[in-house]
Design a protein around this motif. Sequence first.
Motif, mmCIF file in Angstrom:
data_model
loop_
_atom_site.group_PDB
_atom_site.id
_atom_site.type_symbol
_atom_site.label_atom_id
_atom_site.label_comp_id
_atom_site.label_asym_id
_atom_site.label_seq_id
_atom_site.Cartn_x
_atom_site.Cartn_y
_atom_site.Cartn_z
ATOM 1 N N ASP A 120 39.549 -6.994 20.992
ATOM 2 C CA ASP A 120 40.046 -6.174 20.244
ATOM 3 C C ASP A 120 40.795 -4.810 20.853
ATOM 4 O OD1 ASP A 120 40.156 -8.101 18.253
ATOM 5 O OD2 ASP A 120 38.391 -7.346 17.428
ATOM 6 N N ASP A 121 39.846 -4.511 21.621
ATOM 7 C CA ASP A 121 39.976 -3.267 22.099
ATOM 8 C C ASP A 121 41.190 -3.148 23.318
ATOM 9 O OD1 ASP A 121 37.910 -2.327 20.753
ATOM 10 O OD2 ASP A 121 36.226 -2.501 22.079
ATOM 11 N N GLY B 294 44.570 -2.629 25.121
ATOM 12 C CA GLY B 294 45.596 -1.768 25.010
ATOM 13 C C GLY B 294 46.826 -2.498 25.178
ATOM 14 N N GLY B 295 47.822 -2.160 24.790
ATOM 15 C CA GLY B 295 49.114 -3.006 24.823
ATOM 16 C C GLY B 295 49.755 -3.340 25.876
ATOM 17 N N PHE B 296 49.436 -2.643 27.159
ATOM 18 C CA PHE B 296 49.958 -3.066 28.415
ATOM 19 C C PHE B 296 48.977 -4.456 28.682
ATOM 20 C CE2 PHE B 296 48.922 -3.056 32.990
ATOM 21 C CZ PHE B 296 50.081 -3.282 33.369
ATOM 22 N N GLU B 297 47.796 -4.363 28.377
ATOM 23 C CA GLU B 297 46.854 -5.282 28.896
ATOM 24 C C GLU B 297 46.891 -6.593 28.170
ATOM 25 O OE1 GLU B 297 43.596 -2.850 27.924
ATOM 26 O OE2 GLU B 297 42.689 -3.170 30.069
ATOM 27 N N ARG B 298 47.404 -6.504 26.584
ATOM 28 C CA ARG B 298 47.910 -7.446 25.954
ATOM 29 C C ARG B 298 49.138 -8.151 26.290
ATOM 30 N NH1 ARG B 298 45.602 -7.960 20.849
ATOM 31 N NH2 ARG B 298 44.248 -6.314 20.206
ATOM 32 N N GLY B 299 50.015 -7.403 26.862
ATOM 33 C CA GLY B 299 50.975 -8.014 27.594
ATOM 34 C C GLY B 299 50.791 -8.911 28.822
#
Lengths: 120, 151
Positions: A24-25, A27-32
Motif C-alpha cells: 500500500d506504501d 509510490g506511483g512510479f513503483e506501481r507503474g
Amino acid sequence: MKKETFDQHLEEATEQLRTNRGADDLGGFERGVWAEIALHDERWTTRAVQIFREGIPALPMPAVAGSVAVALVAGVLTALVQSKAYGESLSESMEAQYVSSIHPVLRSESEGHRHESSGH
Amino acid sequence: MRSLFSTLVLCAIVGLLAFGGVYFWKKSQIDHHHEHLSAFEWFCEEFDVGPEERQKIEALHLAYFPECEDHCIHYADTKKTLAEIIEDPGLDQHPEHAKAAEQLAQLKKEADKEFIDFIYSVAGEMDPKSSERYLQRMKGWLEKTTEIVVE
C-alpha cells in the motif's frame, strides 16, 4: 550526469528499496513498474493464456513468405538427401550382386545361384 | 497479415509437397537407371571403367566365371553334406563330420584366394586411382564372407 551525482542517486535509491514497505506504501512510479512487470510476465503458462485470451498472433506477409520459402528449401534439401541415401542403398545391393558373381562362397549363398547337388 | 496457425499449415503443405515431388522424381530416375543395369555394368560405372579397359576386364570376368561356378558348386555340395551330417545325431562324433568341416574350411580358403587373385588381375587393368578404390571395396567383402561362413 556526473559520476558523483549518479552514485549519490543510486545510493539513495538502493536505500529506499532496502526499506521494507507494504504494497500500500508503493509510490506511483513503483506501481507503474510493477504493473509493467505483471504485464510482461515471461512464464510460458502466462504467455499461453495470453495467446488464448488475445487470439493467435498474426504474421506480416514478408514473414509468411519467408517461412514458406524456408519450408520449400527444407523440403527439397531433405528429398535430395533421402534420394541420395536411396541411390546408395541400391548401389550397395548392386555391389553385393557383383561380388556374389565373383566370389564362390557368396555365389553359393545368393538365391539366384543356389546349387543343390541334384541340380548339377 | 496471416495467422500463425495458417502459416504453419501452409509451410507444412509446401514442405511436404516439395519433399514428395523432388524425392519421387529423383527416385524414379534412380530406379529407371538401375532397372536394366547388370552387375558388370554397375561395376564399370562405379569404378569409371573406360571403353578400352572395359573390353579387357569383361574378358577377364568371362574367363573367370566358369572356374568360379565350379568352385561354387563344390562349396555348396560340401556345405550341404556338412549340414546333413550335423542334422544326423548318429554322426555327431563321426570322422566324416570333421572331414567335411575341414573340407569346407579349405574350400573357403581357396575361394578367398581365387577371389583375391581375380580382383588383383582386374585392378591391374584399371587406372591406379580406381583400382585402389576397387581393391579396398572388394577386400571389405572378404570379412563378410567369413561372417557368412561362421553363421
